[in-house]
Design an enzyme around this catalytic site. Structure first.
Site: not given
Length: 149
Positions: A89-90, A55, A48, A70-72
């Site tokens: 969070h957003e 969080d 937070c 995307v390379e993992s």
């Protein structure tokens, strides 16, 4: 196929922040084929920005690739770099989605952020680039809504 990745097959320390994290991409072996790729991060963490408390959430990233994947390993390192990053969070959810969309230029991308309660209230955040393309098989993200005990 020659891969020009910066982290794959090499010891790579965890980036100290999302801004320092490098996301690598690799060529899509099936360009022109409409399909869905999914990454699920069941133990996503950030902090937070006000209280500094941790969080926890689940991120589910679905995308229909165009020319790039995307390379993992780089994605794992990027997502784990949020563990000491202060953001709401957003911001975490939408920021991850936008960064991937910019890197990959996918046909379509969506992200669901399913956050555990903070202050007694769970927060779920959803973002997508556009309406899903016709004909794309789009399974449910599989994360049930939060239910108290």
């Amino acid at each position: 196929m020659t891969l020009e990745t910066t982290q794959l097959g090499k010891p790579t320390p965890l980036p100290s922040s999302p801004d320092e994290a490098v996301l690598d991409r690799v060529p899509n072996p099936h360009p022109g084929t409409l399909y869905l790729a999914r990454f699920t991060m069941p133990e996503f963490t950030s902090i937070c920005p006000v209280t500094g408390q941790p969080d926890f959430g689940i991120l589910v990233i679905d995308y229909a690739p165009r020319d790039w994947l995307v390379e993992s390993k780089s994605l794992k390192l990027y997502l784990n770099s949020f563990r000491n990053h202060g953001a709401f969070h957003e911001d975490c959810t939408v920021g991850v989605g936008k960064r991937l969309a910019e890197l990959l230029d996918p046909v379509w991308l969506r992200i669901g952020g399913y956050w555990y309660p903070r202050g007694g209230m769970p927060i779920d955040v959803f973002w997508q680039t556009d309406a899903p393309p016709t004909g794309l098989w789009l399974p449910d993200q599989g994360v049930p809504p939060y239910r108290g005990r």
